[in-house]
Structure formats: structure tokens, C-alpha cells
Design a protein around this motif. Structure first.
Motif, PDB file in Angstrom:
ATOM      1  N   VAL A  60       0.537  -0.996   0.170  1.00 26.39           N
ATOM      2  CA  VAL A  60      -0.165  -0.005   0.253  1.00 26.39           C
ATOM      3  C   VAL A  60       1.102   1.261   0.349  1.00 26.39           C
ATOM      4  CG1 VAL A  60      -1.739   1.017   1.412  1.00 26.39           C
ATOM      5  CG2 VAL A  60      -1.792  -1.333   0.931  1.00 26.39           C
ATOM      6  N   PRO A  61       0.572   1.936  -1.429  1.00 29.42           N
ATOM      7  CA  PRO A  61       1.691   3.131  -1.267  1.00 29.42           C
ATOM      8  C   PRO A  61       0.507   4.269  -0.439  1.00 29.42           C
ATOM      9  CG  PRO A  61       0.510   3.145  -3.358  1.00 29.42           C
ATOM     10  CD  PRO A  61      -0.092   1.533  -2.441  1.00 29.42           C
ATOM     11  N   VAL A  62       2.475   5.365   0.083  1.00 27.96           N
ATOM     12  CA  VAL A  62       1.726   6.252   1.530  1.00 27.96           C
ATOM     13  C   VAL A  62       1.820   7.038   0.791  1.00 27.96           C
ATOM     14  CG1 VAL A  62       2.097   7.005   3.706  1.00 27.96           C
ATOM     15  CG2 VAL A  62       1.210   4.551   3.344  1.00 27.96           C
ATOM     16  N   MET A  63       1.346   8.769   0.693  1.00 30.85           N
ATOM     17  CA  MET A  63       1.023   9.787  -0.089  1.00 30.85           C
ATOM     18  C   MET A  63       2.378  10.946   1.134  1.00 30.85           C
ATOM     19  SD  MET A  63      -0.900   9.904  -2.419  1.00 30.85           S
ATOM     20  CE  MET A  63      -1.010  11.849  -2.769  1.00 30.85           C
ATOM     21  N   PRO A  64       3.496  11.243   0.586  1.00 29.49           N
ATOM     22  CA  PRO A  64       4.163  11.966   1.121  1.00 29.49           C
ATOM     23  C   PRO A  64       3.511  12.664   2.167  1.00 29.49           C
ATOM     24  CG  PRO A  64       4.828  12.098  -1.190  1.00 29.49           C
ATOM     25  CD  PRO A  64       3.301  11.547  -1.551  1.00 29.49           C
ATOM     26  N   ARG A  65       4.586  13.225   3.420  1.00 23.71           N
ATOM     27  CA  ARG A  65       4.389  14.130   4.345  1.00 23.71           C
ATOM     28  C   ARG A  65       2.971  13.643   5.219  1.00 23.71           C
ATOM     29  NH1 ARG A  65       6.385  17.185  -0.218  1.00 23.71           N
ATOM     30  NH2 ARG A  65       3.984  17.354  -0.976  1.00 23.71           N
ATOM     31  N   THR A  66       1.298  13.326   4.712  1.00 24.86           N
ATOM     32  CA  THR A  66       0.495  13.504   5.522  1.00 24.86           C
ATOM     33  C   THR A  66       0.320  11.994   5.612  1.00 24.86           C
ATOM     34  OG1 THR A  66      -0.831  12.857   3.111  1.00 24.86           O
ATOM     35  CG2 THR A  66      -1.214  14.793   3.536  1.00 24.86           C
ATOM     36  N   GLY A  67       0.925  10.988   5.156  1.00 24.23           N
ATOM     37  CA  GLY A  67       1.045   9.510   5.227  1.00 24.23           C
ATOM     38  C   GLY A  67      -0.051   9.211   4.911  1.00 24.23           C
ATOM     39  N   LYS A  68      -0.497   9.925   4.360  1.00 25.31           N
ATOM     40  CA  LYS A  68      -2.350   8.570   3.943  1.00 25.31           C
ATOM     41  C   LYS A  68      -1.886   7.928   2.429  1.00 25.31           C
ATOM     42  CE  LYS A  68      -6.632  10.871   1.063  1.00 25.31           C
ATOM     43  NZ  LYS A  68      -7.508   9.782   1.645  1.00 25.31           N
ATOM     44  N   PRO A  69      -3.066   6.579   3.172  1.00 25.08           N
ATOM     45  CA  PRO A  69      -2.254   5.501   2.065  1.00 25.08           C
ATOM     46  C   PRO A  69      -3.517   5.743   0.604  1.00 25.08           C
ATOM     47  CG  PRO A  69      -3.920   4.729   4.175  1.00 25.08           C
ATOM     48  CD  PRO A  69      -3.396   6.168   4.272  1.00 25.08           C
ATOM     49  N   MET A  70      -3.099   5.506  -0.420  1.00 26.16           N
ATOM     50  CA  MET A  70      -3.767   5.087  -1.893  1.00 26.16           C
ATOM     51  C   MET A  70      -4.635   4.231  -1.539  1.00 26.16           C
ATOM     52  SD  MET A  70       0.244   6.779  -3.932  1.00 26.16           S
ATOM     53  CE  MET A  70      -1.225   6.082  -6.124  1.00 26.16           C
ATOM     54  N   SER A  71      -6.003   4.323  -2.459  1.00 23.23           N
ATOM     55  CA  SER A  71      -6.226   3.380  -2.807  1.00 23.23           C
ATOM     56  C   SER A  71      -6.359   2.236  -3.470  1.00 23.23           C
ATOM     57  CB  SER A  71      -8.071   3.821  -3.089  1.00 23.23           C
ATOM     58  OG  SER A  71      -7.576   4.616  -4.462  1.00 23.23           O
ATOM     59  N   ALA A 109      14.078  -3.503 -13.661  1.00 27.20           N
ATOM     60  CA  ALA A 109      15.541  -3.008 -12.806  1.00 27.20           C
ATOM     61  C   ALA A 109      15.499  -1.696 -11.834  1.00 27.20           C
ATOM     62  CB  ALA A 109      16.218  -2.130 -13.359  1.00 27.20           C
ATOM     63  N   LEU A 110      14.434  -0.470 -11.901  1.00 24.43           N
ATOM     64  CA  LEU A 110      13.974   0.536 -10.559  1.00 24.43           C
ATOM     65  C   LEU A 110      11.835   0.238 -10.364  1.00 24.43           C
ATOM     66  CD1 LEU A 110      15.814   3.188 -12.361  1.00 24.43           C
ATOM     67  CD2 LEU A 110      16.391   2.585 -10.280  1.00 24.43           C
ATOM     68  N   GLY A 111      11.846   0.407  -9.271  1.00 25.51           N
ATOM     69  CA  GLY A 111      10.364   0.853  -9.555  1.00 25.51           C
ATOM     70  C   GLY A 111       9.762   1.587  -8.405  1.00 25.51           C
ATOM     71  N   TRP A 112       8.525   2.113  -9.071  1.00 31.23           N
ATOM     72  CA  TRP A 112       8.269   3.560  -7.593  1.00 31.23           C
ATOM     73  C   TRP A 112       7.710   3.223  -6.755  1.00 31.23           C
ATOM     74  CZ3 TRP A 112       4.053   5.938  -7.075  1.00 31.23           C
ATOM     75  CH2 TRP A 112       3.460   6.960  -6.827  1.00 31.23           C
ATOM     76  N   LEU A 113       7.813   3.770  -5.853  1.00 31.62           N
ATOM     77  CA  LEU A 113       6.670   3.527  -5.200  1.00 31.62           C
ATOM     78  C   LEU A 113       6.466   5.650  -4.119  1.00 31.62           C
ATOM     79  CD1 LEU A 113       9.037   2.660  -1.717  1.00 31.62           C
ATOM     80  CD2 LEU A 113      10.202   2.526  -4.105  1.00 31.62           C
ATOM     81  N   THR A 114       6.204   5.521  -3.191  1.00 33.22           N
ATOM     82  CA  THR A 114       5.766   6.375  -2.334  1.00 33.22           C
ATOM     83  C   THR A 114       5.656   5.744  -0.849  1.00 33.22           C
ATOM     84  OG1 THR A 114       4.598   8.530  -2.042  1.00 33.22           O
ATOM     85  CG2 THR A 114       3.847   6.190  -2.698  1.00 33.22           C
ATOM     86  N   ASP A 115       6.546   6.883   0.155  1.00 33.69           N
ATOM     87  CA  ASP A 115       6.068   6.343   1.157  1.00 33.69           C
ATOM     88  C   ASP A 115       6.565   8.184   2.300  1.00 33.69           C
ATOM     89  OD1 ASP A 115       8.456   7.468   1.601  1.00 33.69           O
ATOM     90  OD2 ASP A 115       9.193   4.891   2.020  1.00 33.69           O
ATOM     91  N   LYS A 116       5.609   7.941   3.085  1.00 34.51           N
ATOM     92  CA  LYS A 116       5.701   9.267   3.807  1.00 34.51           C
ATOM     93  C   LYS A 116       6.965  10.395   3.896  1.00 34.51           C
ATOM     94  CE  LYS A 116       3.519  10.781   8.219  1.00 34.51           C
ATOM     95  NZ  LYS A 116       2.640  11.097   9.214  1.00 34.51           N
ATOM     96  N   LEU A 117       7.734   9.553   4.322  1.00 32.67           N
ATOM     97  CA  LEU A 117       9.290   9.703   4.493  1.00 32.67           C
ATOM     98  C   LEU A 117       9.997  10.710   3.217  1.00 32.67           C
ATOM     99  CD1 LEU A 117      10.920   8.289   7.400  1.00 32.67           C
ATOM    100  CD2 LEU A 117       9.551  10.690   7.605  1.00 32.67           C
TER     101      LEU A 117
END
Ligand code: MD3
Ligand code: FE
Length: 204
Positions: free
Chosen positions: A38-49, A57-65
Motif C-alpha cells: 500500500v503506497p502512502v502519500m508523502p508528508r501526510t501519510g495518507k494511504p493510496m487506494s 531494474a527500478l520500481g516506483w513507490l511512495t512513502d511518508k518520509l
């Protein structure tokens, strides 16, 4: 019907049913090694749906920090992303029209209530390469506009087996997924939609 923004190619039913099933089997094998997270929005920590994973070789992701980024390892297991299956690389070779290999395949899973707000894809260093997107499973209503927020947008139905190629002027277009129409496809074992997004990340 409104015409697509410049640089957007919508290829309805580009993959036939057999190709969709073969691709899905390869994606299931990837998810077996690199579980959906479950990816989490930067700063707010709100989970994406949307839930996601990657191969290549590379993967996209997002987390709070750490925020939005590409990295070579899975955020939960710490393992390198599984290699891109040949079937996925073949999609790039067939549709991208770009002479360098793809580096990232983001796998998004949408349950029936998931959506994705309007955004730009700008975490890549190479905007000369197109993005190739493949839809599997239930239909969705996809929205795309121009490269400035707040401009006109048009809505497009994406169905299982459709391919979108986003190049040129559309590479920085705002886009999102407004809704999933559960029950419109029999491809998946559960209701929902899978989207594969193939990208070149680094400048070649
Ligand atoms: C237009 N995914 O992962 S795919 C994403 O259906 C993403 O999962 C959506 O937006 C999905 O970033 C849309 C179609 C798509 C992908 C990349 C684009 C459209 C795009 C990049 C630029 C413009
Ligand atoms: Fe996107």
C-alpha cells in the motif's frame, strides 16, 4: 466524441484474450515474489487506494518520509524487484517506438472502490521516452488533460487488453482514474483492475 490530446495513442483491444491471460500469468508470478504493498502519500501519510508492486531494474513507490521515487528494491521485503518478464519487455518493443530498454514496470491493482487522482508522472529523468500502459480486468473511466493543472480534461473508457502510449506533448499530461466498473470483465479471479505502466526512468 472529444479527440485525444496530442501524443496520446489509445489502442483498443491491442492484446487478444490469449495474450491477456499469458501476461496475467506472468504478472501473478511477479506478485508472488514481490507482494502488493500500500503506497502512502508523502508528508501526510495518507494511504493510496491502489495497491502496487513493480518488476524491472527500478520500481516506483511512495512513502511518508521518502516521497515519490524509483528504487531498485521492494520497500517491504528489501529484495530487488523481479526481472521484467519477456512478455512485458515485448510489449515495450511492440508499442513504445523507443530504442532503449524499459527500466520499470509499475503494477497497479485497483479494487472496485479504488481510484487515482489527477497527477503528472514526473519522477523520471527521461521524458523523451513514452509511457506504455496496459489495462487488464474490469473497465475504468480514465481522465486525461493537458500539462497544466486546471485545464480541460476528457474521459476515456479503458478496457481489458487496451494499450495507451503516452508520448510527446502528452508525456506530462495530467491524468487519473475516476472509477472502476466492477463486473465488466471476467479476466481476473476477483473484481478489479490491473494496470501495467512501462517506463524508461534514466536518460540513456
Ligand atoms: C498519461 N496509472 O501509475 S495508466 C500511474 O490506470 C498511473 O493505473 C494509471 O497514472 C492507471 O502513474 C493510468 C495511463 C497513463 C500512464 C502514464 C501516463 C497515462 C499517462 C503518463 C503521462 C500521461
Ligand atoms: Fe500516472
Amino acid at each position: 466524441m472529444a479527440s485525444l490530446p496530442e501524443g496520446v495513442q489509445h489502442l483498443p483491444a491491442a492484446l487478444d484474450a490469449d495474450e491477456q491471460r499469458a501476461l496475467l500469468a506472468d504478472i501473478r508470478a511477479v506478485v508472488g515474489k514481490a507482494p502488493l504493498f500500500v503506497p502512502v502519500m508523502p508528508r501526510t501519510g495518507k494511504p493510496m487506494s491502489v495497491k502496487m508492486t513493480n518488476c524491472g531494474a527500478l520500481g516506483w513507490l511512495t512513502d511518508k518520509l521518502g516521497g515519490y521515487r524509483y528504487q531498485p528494491t521492494h520497500p517491504v521485503t528489501g529484495a530487488p524487484w523481479p526481472p521484467m518478464p519477456d512478455s512485458v519487455v515485448a510489449l515495450w518493443d511492440r508499442f513504445a517506438g523507443y530504442p532503449h530498454a524499459p527500466e520499470a514496470c509499475l503494477i497497479n491493482f485497483y479494487a472496485p472502490d479504488a481510484r487515482m487522482g489527477l497527477h503528472q508522472d514526473r519522477d523520471e529523468d527521461d521524458f523523451d521516452a513514452p509511457v506504455v500502459s496496459v489495462s487488464l480486468g474490469d473497465d475504468c473511466r480514465f481522465r486525461i488533460g493537458g500539462s497544466k493543472r486546471g485545464g480541460k480534461t476528457i474521459s476515456l473508457r479503458l478496457q481489458s487488453g487496451d494499450v495507451l502510449v503516452l508520448g510527446g506533448a502528452s508525456r506530462l499530461a495530467y491524468h487519473g482514474v475516476d472509477r472502476i466498473d466492477a463486473g465488466t470483465s471476467m479476466l481476473l479471479k476477483q473484481p478489479g483492475r490491473i494496470n501495467l505502466t512501462l517506463r524508461r526512468v534514466t536518460a540513456p
